[in-house]
Design a protein around this motif. Structure first.
Motif, PDB file in Angstrom:
ATOM      1  N   SER A   2       1.136  -0.983  -0.145  1.00 15.42           N
ATOM      2  CA  SER A   2       0.101   0.152   0.287  1.00 15.42           C
ATOM      3  C   SER A   2       0.829   1.570   0.099  1.00 15.42           C
ATOM      4  O   SER A   2       0.741   2.945  -0.827  1.00 15.42           O
ATOM      5  CB  SER A   2      -0.938  -0.009   1.246  1.00 15.42           C
ATOM      6  N   ILE A   3       1.710   1.053   0.733  1.00 15.29           N
ATOM      7  CA  ILE A   3       2.299   2.927   0.861  1.00 15.29           C
ATOM      8  C   ILE A   3       3.720   3.333  -0.467  1.00 15.29           C
ATOM      9  O   ILE A   3       3.483   4.360  -0.318  1.00 15.29           O
ATOM     10  CB  ILE A   3       3.562   2.711   2.472  1.00 15.29           C
ATOM     11  N   PRO A   4       4.183   2.564  -1.197  1.00 10.62           N
ATOM     12  CA  PRO A   4       4.055   2.876  -2.301  1.00 10.62           C
ATOM     13  C   PRO A   4       3.324   3.931  -3.315  1.00 10.62           C
ATOM     14  O   PRO A   4       3.958   4.084  -3.623  1.00 10.62           O
ATOM     15  CB  PRO A   4       5.217   1.490  -3.423  1.00 10.62           C
ATOM     16  N   TYR A   5       1.816   3.247  -3.708  1.00  8.40           N
ATOM     17  CA  TYR A   5       1.232   3.541  -3.869  1.00  8.40           C
ATOM     18  C   TYR A   5       0.884   4.782  -3.136  1.00  8.40           C
ATOM     19  O   TYR A   5       0.534   5.453  -4.229  1.00  8.40           O
ATOM     20  CB  TYR A   5      -0.082   2.674  -4.118  1.00  8.40           C
ATOM     21  N   LEU A   6       0.686   4.631  -2.237  1.00 12.12           N
ATOM     22  CA  LEU A   6      -0.351   6.123  -1.295  1.00 12.12           C
ATOM     23  C   LEU A   6       0.553   6.908  -1.260  1.00 12.12           C
ATOM     24  O   LEU A   6       0.726   8.403  -1.604  1.00 12.12           O
ATOM     25  CB  LEU A   6      -0.409   5.757  -0.255  1.00 12.12           C
ATOM     26  N   THR A   7       2.268   7.097  -1.525  1.00 13.93           N
ATOM     27  CA  THR A   7       3.407   7.914  -1.314  1.00 13.93           C
ATOM     28  C   THR A   7       3.071   8.512  -2.692  1.00 13.93           C
ATOM     29  O   THR A   7       3.763   9.962  -3.137  1.00 13.93           O
ATOM     30  CB  THR A   7       4.184   7.499  -0.832  1.00 13.93           C
ATOM     31  N   ALA A   8       3.000   7.780  -3.251  1.00 15.10           N
ATOM     32  CA  ALA A   8       3.517   7.699  -4.988  1.00 15.10           C
ATOM     33  C   ALA A   8       2.372   9.442  -5.119  1.00 15.10           C
ATOM     34  O   ALA A   8       2.509   9.967  -6.205  1.00 15.10           O
ATOM     35  CB  ALA A   8       3.908   6.765  -6.168  1.00 15.10           C
ATOM     36  N   LEU A   9       0.947   8.768  -5.146  1.00 17.97           N
ATOM     37  CA  LEU A   9      -0.252   9.610  -5.489  1.00 17.97           C
ATOM     38  C   LEU A   9      -0.202  10.593  -4.751  1.00 17.97           C
ATOM     39  O   LEU A   9       0.023  11.805  -5.382  1.00 17.97           O
ATOM     40  CB  LEU A   9      -1.393   9.173  -4.939  1.00 17.97           C
ATOM     41  N   GLY A  10       0.135  10.953  -3.241  1.00 16.71           N
ATOM     42  CA  GLY A  10       0.837  11.892  -2.072  1.00 16.71           C
ATOM     43  C   GLY A  10       1.957  12.678  -3.498  1.00 16.71           C
ATOM     44  O   GLY A  10       1.716  13.686  -3.530  1.00 16.71           O
ATOM     45  N   ASP A  11       2.442  12.464  -3.840  1.00 14.17           N
ATOM     46  CA  ASP A  11       4.308  12.871  -4.500  1.00 14.17           C
ATOM     47  C   ASP A  11       3.476  13.790  -5.958  1.00 14.17           C
ATOM     48  O   ASP A  11       3.253  14.742  -6.499  1.00 14.17           O
ATOM     49  CB  ASP A  11       5.224  12.007  -5.617  1.00 14.17           C
ATOM     50  N   LEU A  12       2.281  12.617  -6.857  1.00 19.08           N
ATOM     51  CA  LEU A  12       1.765  13.023  -8.002  1.00 19.08           C
ATOM     52  C   LEU A  12       0.293  14.300  -7.553  1.00 19.08           C
ATOM     53  O   LEU A  12       0.223  15.318  -8.362  1.00 19.08           O
ATOM     54  CB  LEU A  12       0.939  12.166  -8.903  1.00 19.08           C
ATOM     55  N   ILE A  13      -0.098  14.420  -6.421  1.00 13.67           N
ATOM     56  CA  ILE A  13      -1.121  15.689  -6.024  1.00 13.67           C
ATOM     57  C   ILE A  13      -0.844  16.699  -5.606  1.00 13.67           C
ATOM     58  O   ILE A  13      -1.474  17.378  -6.525  1.00 13.67           O
ATOM     59  CB  ILE A  13      -2.245  14.448  -5.365  1.00 13.67           C
ATOM     60  N   GLY A  14       0.365  15.601  -4.857  1.00  9.04           N
ATOM     61  CA  GLY A  14       1.212  17.636  -3.861  1.00  9.04           C
ATOM     62  C   GLY A  14       1.772  18.272  -4.949  1.00  9.04           C
ATOM     63  O   GLY A  14       0.868  19.730  -5.151  1.00  9.04           O
ATOM     64  N   THR A  15       2.450  17.469  -5.527  1.00  7.58           N
ATOM     65  CA  THR A  15       2.723  18.517  -7.112  1.00  7.58           C
ATOM     66  C   THR A  15       1.969  19.254  -7.872  1.00  7.58           C
ATOM     67  O   THR A  15       2.159  19.731  -7.989  1.00  7.58           O
ATOM     68  CB  THR A  15       3.799  17.803  -7.837  1.00  7.58           C
ATOM     69  N   GLY A  16       0.530  18.823  -8.237  1.00  9.42           N
ATOM     70  CA  GLY A  16      -0.386  18.706  -9.331  1.00  9.42           C
ATOM     71  C   GLY A  16      -0.876  20.504  -9.116  1.00  9.42           C
ATOM     72  O   GLY A  16      -0.862  20.930  -9.245  1.00  9.42           O
ATOM     73  N   LEU A  17      -1.659  19.835  -7.435  1.00  9.10           N
ATOM     74  CA  LEU A  17      -2.205  20.983  -6.963  1.00  9.10           C
ATOM     75  C   LEU A  17      -1.113  22.283  -6.710  1.00  9.10           C
ATOM     76  O   LEU A  17      -1.862  23.590  -6.607  1.00  9.10           O
ATOM     77  CB  LEU A  17      -3.113  20.492  -5.124  1.00  9.10           C
ATOM     78  N   LEU A  18      -0.128  21.961  -6.451  1.00  7.84           N
ATOM     79  CA  LEU A  18       0.591  23.117  -6.085  1.00  7.84           C
ATOM     80  C   LEU A  18       1.320  23.910  -7.587  1.00  7.84           C
ATOM     81  O   LEU A  18       0.866  24.642  -7.318  1.00  7.84           O
ATOM     82  CB  LEU A  18       2.231  22.765  -5.914  1.00  7.84           C
ATOM     83  N   ALA A  19       1.144  23.313  -8.408  1.00  4.19           N
ATOM     84  CA  ALA A  19       1.247  23.793  -9.713  1.00  4.19           C
ATOM     85  C   ALA A  19       0.294  24.609 -10.016  1.00  4.19           C
ATOM     86  O   ALA A  19       0.235  25.985 -10.827  1.00  4.19           O
ATOM     87  CB  ALA A  19       1.615  23.138 -10.723  1.00  4.19           C
ATOM     88  N   VAL A  20      -1.113  24.036  -9.910  1.00  5.39           N
ATOM     89  CA  VAL A  20      -2.183  24.647 -10.494  1.00  5.39           C
ATOM     90  C   VAL A  20      -1.831  26.069  -9.343  1.00  5.39           C
ATOM     91  O   VAL A  20      -2.437  26.867  -9.484  1.00  5.39           O
ATOM     92  CB  VAL A  20      -3.386  23.355  -9.547  1.00  5.39           C
ATOM     93  N   SER A  21      -1.587  25.827  -7.533  1.00  2.00           N
ATOM     94  CA  SER A  21      -1.810  26.827  -7.008  1.00  2.00           C
ATOM     95  C   SER A  21      -0.985  28.257  -7.280  1.00  2.00           C
ATOM     96  O   SER A  21      -1.109  29.429  -7.541  1.00  2.00           O
ATOM     97  CB  SER A  21      -1.481  26.535  -5.935  1.00  2.00           C
ATOM     98  N   PHE A  22       0.778  27.731  -8.114  1.00  2.00           N
ATOM     99  CA  PHE A  22       1.164  29.030  -8.121  1.00  2.00           C
ATOM    100  C   PHE A  22       1.190  29.484  -9.303  1.00  2.00           C
ATOM    101  O   PHE A  22       0.534  31.259 -10.086  1.00  2.00           O
ATOM    102  CB  PHE A  22       2.423  27.869  -8.839  1.00  2.00           C
ATOM    103  N   HIS A  23       0.050  29.215 -10.420  1.00  2.00           N
ATOM    104  CA  HIS A  23       0.018  29.328 -11.892  1.00  2.00           C
ATOM    105  C   HIS A  23      -1.745  29.824 -12.219  1.00  2.00           C
ATOM    106  O   HIS A  23      -1.499  31.042 -12.545  1.00  2.00           O
ATOM    107  CB  HIS A  23      -0.527  28.134 -12.839  1.00  2.00           C
ATOM    108  N   ILE A  24      -2.458  29.670 -10.806  1.00  2.00           N
ATOM    109  CA  ILE A  24      -3.881  30.319 -10.642  1.00  2.00           C
ATOM    110  C   ILE A  24      -3.210  31.890  -9.338  1.00  2.00           C
ATOM    111  O   ILE A  24      -3.482  33.281 -10.422  1.00  2.00           O
ATOM    112  CB  ILE A  24      -4.367  30.011  -9.566  1.00  2.00           C
ATOM    113  N   LEU A  25      -1.466  32.060  -8.835  1.00  2.00           N
ATOM    114  CA  LEU A  25      -1.890  33.167  -7.841  1.00  2.00           C
ATOM    115  C   LEU A  25      -1.076  34.009  -9.196  1.00  2.00           C
ATOM    116  O   LEU A  25      -0.680  35.722  -9.430  1.00  2.00           O
ATOM    117  CB  LEU A  25      -0.442  32.878  -7.234  1.00  2.00           C
TER     118      LEU A  25
END
Length: 509
Positions: A474-497
């Motif tokens: 479970s942990i490999p999938y969850l941490t990888a999803l955390g990387d993808l979701i976190g990077t994607g949401l952060l990039a969207v936030s920076f773009h909106i700002l």
């Protein structure tokens, strides 16, 4: 001897012997307690065992043999055995045990972000930009391997599989060899993924850069695994001796040290190999060949332990898929850090990804231990429902795992505020922390952790019901999803700002 109803077989995870069958010292045969003890004596033994088990549950911070004692006593009174239930931890006790390692892990990710903010201006990162694709993949890989090791050893310690020196050393050597095999192979695959993901958008391929990526990735993964694996073993042993549940502290420490150590090693090794890229072209292939040649040794050591050998043969799918998912996040990072409008991405990405990965790893490890106390993977149990959980059951029920999910979610805002203040005080990220930036950043962090905790609740139970050990899968999938979701949401936030003009005066300071 009077006939007795047949007793159901119970799961004794730590090898405890039920009290309703004892061995005769004269004949060496199993006899019933009533053959040499009167009914009153049997009742007294049962009551005393129950009292001792109750004391263990109330006073001991670890769930060791108390639940097994309860389970054994239930069989002696001809009642249907109930699954062992985890310690009834309060929200305060969970938060208290998680808080310090969570802050330590967070400061580790802050340090990793500051390192990335510095090294992004080095010649090797400017000329071999595929290294940015390798960063989330390697950081995620180290988090996956070390946190999976920590979760596996925490479960083994909690259910009594490391109580004797023989079991302890067998578990340690097998798991360390397994860790080195996984790190070497997946480090090599991560370098190939970085080359492919870098070649597809640009259509440019350099053999020298590809060999540099391979040598840097494999060497970093191996050295970091060796160092961090020994640290994790020390954390598990120390937690046991201090009466702390290792599930609450081992995985955050693994993640925090993994990010900082891995990024520092990757930067140093790649910089050193880059300097010899033209004058000593044979160094990079030699480094790759050296670490790949050591693989048969670690495979031989891991094969001696049947448990680690089984994991080695069956656990490649989640690690490799997780590496690919993290590489997609790395591609997003590679495309954003080169844009002046996203200058702060380099320092904030390891922080938001590391915090999310740490929290979901704690939750996954706790749920996995909870399930292991009730049986083996694949066994149908009321603790492992088949249906997809509702958000209310994940976050709002009275269950101990729901309680821990609420505690972990509530740590997001105060934790990130501390980390953002630290970054601002150290003048990292070339960004001024305005109110609107903090709001967008916190929204992204909260949404990331909320999604991850819900996925963890579903994924761990789903894997358990399909005869897969969540500690390994479970942990490999969850941490990888955390990387993808976190990077994607952060990039969207920076773009909106950037679109609303909040960061125009802050970029490039």
């Amino acid at each position: 001897m009077s006939s007795k109803p047949e007793k159901k077989e119970t799961h004794q995870a730590n090898g405890a012997v039920p009290v309703d069958h004892l061995t005769s010292p004269d004949q060496g045969q199993l006899v019933e307690p009533s053959d040499f003890l009167g009914p009153a004596a049997v009742e007294a033994v049962v009551l005393e065992s129950r009292a001792n088990a109750k004391g263990v549950r109330e006073d001991d911070a670890l769930l060791e043999n108390g639940s097994q004692s309860n389970e054994s006593d239930d069989t002696s009174t001809h009642q249907s055995p109930e699954p062992a239930s985890p310690l009834k931890e309060t929200s305060f006790s969970i938060g208290l045990q998680v808080l310090f390692p969570f802050l330590l892990a967070g400061f580790g990710t802050v340090a990793a972000g500051m390192v990335l903010d510095i090294v992004q201006h080095w010649d090797v990162f400017k000329n071999v930009t595929n290294l940015f694709i390798l960063v989330p993949a390697l950081l995620g890989l180290k988090g996956n391997l070390e946190m999976t090791l920590a979760s596996r050893l925490s479960t083994a310690a909690n259910i009594g599989q490391m109580d004797t020196p023989k079991e302890f050393w067998k578990m340690i050597t097998g798991n360390m060899a397994l860790l080195l095999v996984q790190a070497t192979v997946v480090g090599f695959l991560a370098s190939i993924a970085a080359v492919v993901f870098g070649w597809i958008p640009d259509g440019h391929f350099s053999l020298y850069h590809a060999v540099l990526l391979c040598a840097s990735s494999v060497a970093t993964a191996f050295v970091a695994s060796l160092f961090l694996g020994m640290i994790m073993i020390g954390v598990i042993i120390g937690s046991r001796k201090m009466g702390i549940n290792p599930d609450n502290v081992a995985t955050p420490i693994a993640a925090s040290l993994g990010d900082l150590v891995t990024l520092a090693l990757l930067s140093g090794i790649s910089c050193g190999l880059y300097k010899d890229l033209e004058s000593k072209f044979y160094v990079n292939p030699l480094v790759c060949a050296l670490f790949l040649a050591l693989l048969p040794i670690w495979v031989f050591v891991a094969k001696k332990d049947s448990a680690t050998w089984e994991v080695l043969c069956s656990s490649w799918e989640p690690v490799v898929i997780a590496m690919a998912i993290s590489s997609v996040g790395g591609l997003i990072l590679d495309r954003t850090v080169s844009d002046p409008n996203f200058a702060g991405m380099a320092v904030f990405t390891p922080v938001i990804n590391g915090v999310g990965g740490n929290l979901v790893a704690v939750q996954a490890s706790r749920i996995s231990t909870y399930l292991h106390m009730s049986g083996m993977p694949g066994e149908s149990s009321k603790t492992a429902p088949w249906k997809c959980p509702s958000p209310c059951s994940t976050f709002c029920s009275s269950d101990v795992n729901s309680r821990s999910a609420r505690v972990l979610f509530l740590l997001v805002v105060p934790g990130h505020l501390v980390f953002l203040y630290t970054i601002s005080s150290m003048q990292g990220g070339h960004t001024t922390l305005t109110l609107i930036f903090v709001v967008f950043y916190m929204t992204a962090a909260l949404l990331q952790v909320l999604i991850l905790l819900y996925i963890a609740d579903w994924m761990v139970h789903w894997m358990w019901n399909r005869d897969l050990d969540p500690d390994n899968f479970s942990i490999p999938y969850l941490t990888a999803l955390g990387d993808l979701i976190g990077t994607g949401l952060l990039a969207v936030s920076f773009h909106i700002l950037w679109l609303i003009g909040d960061r125009d005066s802050d970029v490039g300071d």
